[in-house]
Design a protein around this motif. Structure first.
Motif, PDB file in Angstrom:
ATOM      1  N   ASN A 161       0.828  -1.214   0.000  1.00 46.25           N
ATOM      2  CA  ASN A 161       0.000   0.000   0.000  1.00 46.25           C
ATOM      3  C   ASN A 161       0.861   1.262   0.000  1.00 46.25           C
ATOM      4  OD1 ASN A 161      -2.429  -1.350  -0.127  1.00 46.25           O
ATOM      5  ND2 ASN A 161      -2.535  -1.638   2.097  1.00 46.25           N
ATOM      6  N   ALA A 162       1.944   1.225   0.768  1.00 43.20           N
ATOM      7  CA  ALA A 162       2.847   2.389   0.815  1.00 43.20           C
ATOM      8  C   ALA A 162       3.474   2.609  -0.555  1.00 43.20           C
ATOM      9  CB  ALA A 162       3.931   2.163   1.866  1.00 43.20           C
ATOM     10  N   LYS A 163       3.810   1.519  -1.212  1.00 38.33           N
ATOM     11  CA  LYS A 163       4.428   1.608  -2.546  1.00 38.33           C
ATOM     12  C   LYS A 163       3.437   2.214  -3.542  1.00 38.33           C
ATOM     13  CE  LYS A 163       6.917   0.827  -6.081  1.00 38.33           C
ATOM     14  NZ  LYS A 163       7.725   1.970  -6.303  1.00 38.33           N
ATOM     15  N   LEU A 164       2.173   1.809  -3.438  1.00 39.85           N
ATOM     16  CA  LEU A 164       1.154   2.351  -4.343  1.00 39.85           C
ATOM     17  C   LEU A 164       0.992   3.853  -4.112  1.00 39.85           C
ATOM     18  CD1 LEU A 164      -0.975   1.872  -6.502  1.00 39.85           C
ATOM     19  CD2 LEU A 164      -2.599   1.281  -4.710  1.00 39.85           C
ATOM     20  N   ASP A 165       0.936   4.248  -2.834  1.00 43.95           N
ATOM     21  CA  ASP A 165       0.810   5.682  -2.525  1.00 43.95           C
ATOM     22  C   ASP A 165       1.980   6.467  -3.108  1.00 43.95           C
ATOM     23  OD1 ASP A 165      -1.550   5.341  -1.214  1.00 43.95           O
ATOM     24  OD2 ASP A 165      -0.660   5.174   0.795  1.00 43.95           O
ATOM     25  N   SER A 166       3.181   5.946  -2.916  1.00 42.99           N
ATOM     26  CA  SER A 166       4.344   6.716  -3.388  1.00 42.99           C
ATOM     27  C   SER A 166       4.391   6.748  -4.918  1.00 42.99           C
ATOM     28  CB  SER A 166       5.654   6.194  -2.780  1.00 42.99           C
ATOM     29  OG  SER A 166       6.011   4.979  -3.350  1.00 42.99           O
ATOM     30  N   ALA A 167       3.930   5.664  -5.583  1.00 37.60           N
ATOM     31  CA  ALA A 167       3.925   5.662  -7.057  1.00 37.60           C
ATOM     32  C   ALA A 167       2.930   6.706  -7.586  1.00 37.60           C
ATOM     33  CB  ALA A 167       3.568   4.275  -7.581  1.00 37.60           C
ATOM     34  N   ILE A 168       1.800   6.841  -6.877  1.00 37.14           N
ATOM     35  CA  ILE A 168       0.797   7.832  -7.294  1.00 37.14           C
ATOM     36  C   ILE A 168       1.317   9.241  -7.014  1.00 37.14           C
ATOM     37  CG2 ILE A 168      -1.531   8.729  -6.806  1.00 37.14           C
ATOM     38  CD1 ILE A 168      -2.364   5.738  -6.362  1.00 37.14           C
ATOM     39  N   GLN A 169       1.905   9.393  -5.834  1.00 37.67           N
ATOM     40  CA  GLN A 169       2.456  10.703  -5.458  1.00 37.67           C
ATOM     41  C   GLN A 169       3.543  11.168  -6.430  1.00 37.67           C
ATOM     42  OE1 GLN A 169       4.119  10.912  -1.472  1.00 37.67           O
ATOM     43  NE2 GLN A 169       2.057  11.414  -0.740  1.00 37.67           N
ATOM     44  N   ALA A 170       4.363  10.230  -6.863  1.00 37.89           N
ATOM     45  CA  ALA A 170       5.462  10.574  -7.778  1.00 37.89           C
ATOM     46  C   ALA A 170       4.968  10.763  -9.212  1.00 37.89           C
ATOM     47  CB  ALA A 170       6.520   9.470  -7.736  1.00 37.89           C
ATOM     48  N   GLY A 171       3.678  10.491  -9.438  1.00 38.37           N
ATOM     49  CA  GLY A 171       3.113  10.669 -10.776  1.00 38.37           C
ATOM     50  C   GLY A 171       3.405   9.499 -11.707  1.00 38.37           C
ATOM     51  N   HIS A 172       3.891   8.380 -11.138  1.00 42.64           N
ATOM     52  CA  HIS A 172       4.171   7.222 -11.995  1.00 42.64           C
ATOM     53  C   HIS A 172       2.898   6.464 -12.365  1.00 42.64           C
ATOM     54  CE1 HIS A 172       8.368   7.293 -10.000  1.00 42.64           C
ATOM     55  NE2 HIS A 172       8.361   7.991 -11.110  1.00 42.64           N
ATOM     56  N   LEU A 173       1.883   6.590 -11.494  1.00 38.00           N
ATOM     57  CA  LEU A 173       0.594   5.958 -11.760  1.00 38.00           C
ATOM     58  C   LEU A 173      -0.516   6.953 -11.451  1.00 38.00           C
ATOM     59  CD1 LEU A 173       0.960   2.351 -10.213  1.00 38.00           C
ATOM     60  CD2 LEU A 173       1.093   2.996 -12.626  1.00 38.00           C
ATOM     61  N   PRO A 174      -1.661   6.852 -12.146  1.00 43.87           N
ATOM     62  CA  PRO A 174      -2.775   7.752 -11.845  1.00 43.87           C
ATOM     63  C   PRO A 174      -3.487   7.317 -10.560  1.00 43.87           C
ATOM     64  CG  PRO A 174      -3.395   6.207 -13.555  1.00 43.87           C
ATOM     65  CD  PRO A 174      -1.962   5.933 -13.251  1.00 43.87           C
ATOM     66  N   GLU A 175      -4.247   8.219  -9.971  1.00 43.64           N
ATOM     67  CA  GLU A 175      -5.023   7.944  -8.754  1.00 43.64           C
ATOM     68  C   GLU A 175      -5.933   6.709  -8.960  1.00 43.64           C
ATOM     69  OE1 GLU A 175      -4.730  10.055  -5.933  1.00 43.64           O
ATOM     70  OE2 GLU A 175      -6.023   8.600  -4.884  1.00 43.64           O
ATOM     71  N   SER A 176      -6.438   6.584 -10.201  1.00 43.28           N
ATOM     72  CA  SER A 176      -7.368   5.486 -10.507  1.00 43.28           C
ATOM     73  C   SER A 176      -6.730   4.105 -10.345  1.00 43.28           C
ATOM     74  CB  SER A 176      -7.909   5.632 -11.936  1.00 43.28           C
ATOM     75  OG  SER A 176      -6.819   5.673 -12.840  1.00 43.28           O
ATOM     76  N   ALA A 177      -5.393   4.065 -10.276  1.00 46.34           N
ATOM     77  CA  ALA A 177      -4.702   2.772 -10.124  1.00 46.34           C
ATOM     78  C   ALA A 177      -5.156   2.063  -8.857  1.00 46.34           C
ATOM     79  CB  ALA A 177      -3.186   2.977 -10.115  1.00 46.34           C
ATOM     80  N   LYS A 178      -5.553   2.845  -7.849  1.00 50.09           N
ATOM     81  CA  LYS A 178      -5.989   2.257  -6.575  1.00 50.09           C
ATOM     82  C   LYS A 178      -7.134   1.280  -6.807  1.00 50.09           C
ATOM     83  CE  LYS A 178      -4.474   5.062  -2.826  1.00 50.09           C
ATOM     84  NZ  LYS A 178      -4.585   6.189  -1.979  1.00 50.09           N
ATOM     85  N   ASP A 179      -8.098   1.680  -7.638  1.00 46.97           N
ATOM     86  CA  ASP A 179      -9.221   0.786  -7.943  1.00 46.97           C
ATOM     87  C   ASP A 179      -8.816  -0.283  -8.947  1.00 46.97           C
ATOM     88  OD1 ASP A 179     -10.939   2.014  -6.260  1.00 46.97           O
ATOM     89  OD2 ASP A 179     -11.636   3.466  -7.768  1.00 46.97           O
ATOM     90  N   GLN A 180      -8.104   0.178  -9.979  1.00 41.72           N
ATOM     91  CA  GLN A 180      -7.776  -0.749 -11.079  1.00 41.72           C
ATOM     92  C   GLN A 180      -6.912  -1.930 -10.637  1.00 41.72           C
ATOM     93  OE1 GLN A 180      -6.069   2.076 -13.703  1.00 41.72           O
ATOM     94  NE2 GLN A 180      -8.045   2.732 -14.549  1.00 41.72           N
TER      95      GLN A 180
END
Ligand code: IMP
Length: 422
Positions: A161-180
């Motif tokens: 979960n921390a990795k997902l947050d940091s990937a979104i924060q860094a702009g590597h993934l969109p916010e929608s990745a959380k659901d996808q």
């Protein structure tokens, strides 16, 4: 005791799987030291075709220990699929697969970043999309998830979960990745729990076997020219595919490895982008692709094909310290009237014999060829060197002399027995 390494001498897909499978017959351990599910090693067991991506090719040998070394990036989802596939063919893998505690783990986040980055950059490198690069980035950024992290599921979930947050924060993934990514997260946690039991101290395992004098086989993935340091950077993979990677990727010092076999295909292929000086865009290129069935084992992509690049093979012999060569897919050349070997490059009016001099400008070189008359008769399945046509022997001898390494194994077809020991 014999410790032998098998290394891809070109751009990968040289046919390492078959040679490793053959040599694994007498080995107690087969170990991989780099890469991940980007590799695709095809092995035939009788009529059964098995494509392995992460499990070392020794898995088809009963009792052979298969190590996924610390230099690898291991994808638990892919690994579980592979274990089930191998078991479905009737092979028992129990107790045979060992993952290094300090191997890094590929998560759905890394795969999504790999795919998104390539899409944003117009498929710049042509990666396999298996999350390899992003996982190595985390390793060197010292924020990676490792084999040991699979041993505590709660901690693993937090890290994910921390990795997902940091990937979104860094702009590597969109916010929608959380659901996808939710479904893939469930699958990942499920597979991670299953493969956790395979995580162990592979360092001691391999050293104890070495100290007891057992035969150990080390299996390279990808190829020398895809090595992150010595390949055609930036069009490379993210690991050390040359023999140098063995010491870091397994903790086994290179001076313990007695035999380093370079696998060279009798012509060249490359997938993804990046220069390949001998690539053919004509009928001969298509003929090599069709006859050699040159379509990626991992992605199904058509491979780019061309004549044997002697300059690249010579470089490969040097960088890996090859002690011998296995020449594969020789029979594909049976159907050519004329066969060419690149013996030098030409750039800015100058003749170049050392690939290292022009690795940074490889797209600007022109190949200089030596031409050979094709033997135009079948070599498929030949098992003795003296049974090969004279012209074939001349071709093999030329390659051996040119790169300064003996050709000791010649593959004349996909089957286990279609092989010559020279
Ligand atoms: P990646 O390893 O997926 O990051 O891809 C980097 C480059 O290496 C791309 O050009 C891939 O096509 C190539 N590559 C990765 N694995 C293999 C392989 O097993 N065989 C051949 N090329 C590979």
């Amino acid at each position: 005791m014999s410790i032998t390494a098998v290394i891809g001498g070109q751009w990968g897909d040289e046919g390492k799987g078959k040679i490793v499978d053959l040599l694994s017959k007498d080995s107690k351990i087969v170990a991989r030291y780099q890469g991940g599910a980007n590799a695709g090693h095809t092995v035939y067991h009788g009529d059964i075709k098995v494509v392995l991506h992460q499990i070392p090719s020794g898995i088809l040998r009963k009792g052979c220990h298969c190590i996924l070394g610390n230099g690898m990036v291991v994808d638990p989802i892919g690994l579980m699929e592979e274990i089930e596939m191998v078991q479905s063919h009737g092979f028992d893998t129990l107790g045979q697969i060992h993952i290094a505690m300090n191997a890094h783990i590929v998560t759905p986040i890394h795969k999504a970043i790999d795919v998104a980055t390539e899409a944003a950059n117009n498929n710049r490198i042509g990666t396999t999309g298996r999350g390899i690069g992003p996982t190595y980035v985390d390793k060197y950024d010292r924020v990676g998830i490792r084999g040991v992290d699979l041993l505590d599921m709660n901690c693993l979930r937090e890290k994910l979960n921390a990795k997902l947050d940091s990937a979104i924060q860094a702009g590597h993934l969109p916010e929608s990745a959380k659901d996808q990514l939710q479904d893939q997260f469930h699958q990942f946690m499920d597979c991670a729990e299953k493969v956790a039991s395979l995580v162990s101290d592979t360092f001691t395992l391999i050293h104890e076997f070495a100290e007891r004098g057992e035969n150990i086989l080390i299996e390279g993935a990808q190829g020398t020219l895809l090595d992150v340091d010595h390949g055609t950077y930036p069009f490379v993979t993210s690991s050390s595919a040359t023999s140098a990677g063995i010491s870091t990727g397994l903790g086994l010092p290179t001076n313990k490895v007695e035999t380093i076999i370079g696998i060279l295909k009798a012509y060249i292929t490359r997938v993804g982008t990046g220069p390949a000086p001998t690539e053919l865009f004509d009928e001969d290129g298509q003929k090599l692709r069709d006859l050699g069935q040159e379509y990626g084992a991992t992605t199904g992509r058509p491979r780019r094909c061309g004549w044997f690049d002697g300059v690249a093979a010579h470089y490969s012999a040097r960088v890996n310290g090859l002690t011998e060569v296995a020449l594969t897919k020789l029979d594909i050349l049976d159907h050519f009237k004329e066969i060419k070997v690149c013996v030098a490059y030409k750039m800015d009016g100058k003749e170049i014999k050392n690939m290292s001099e022009v690795l940074h400008r490889l797209e600007d070189v022109q190949p200089i060829y030596r031409s050979f008359e094709g033997w135009q008769e079948t070599t498929t399945g030949i098992e003795s060197y003296s049974d090969l046509p004279e012209k074939t022997q001349e071709y093999i001898q030329f390659i051996s002399d040119f790169i300064g390494v003996p050709v000791k194994i010649i593959s004349t077809g996909p089957g286990r027995d279609e092989i010559i020991h020279n």
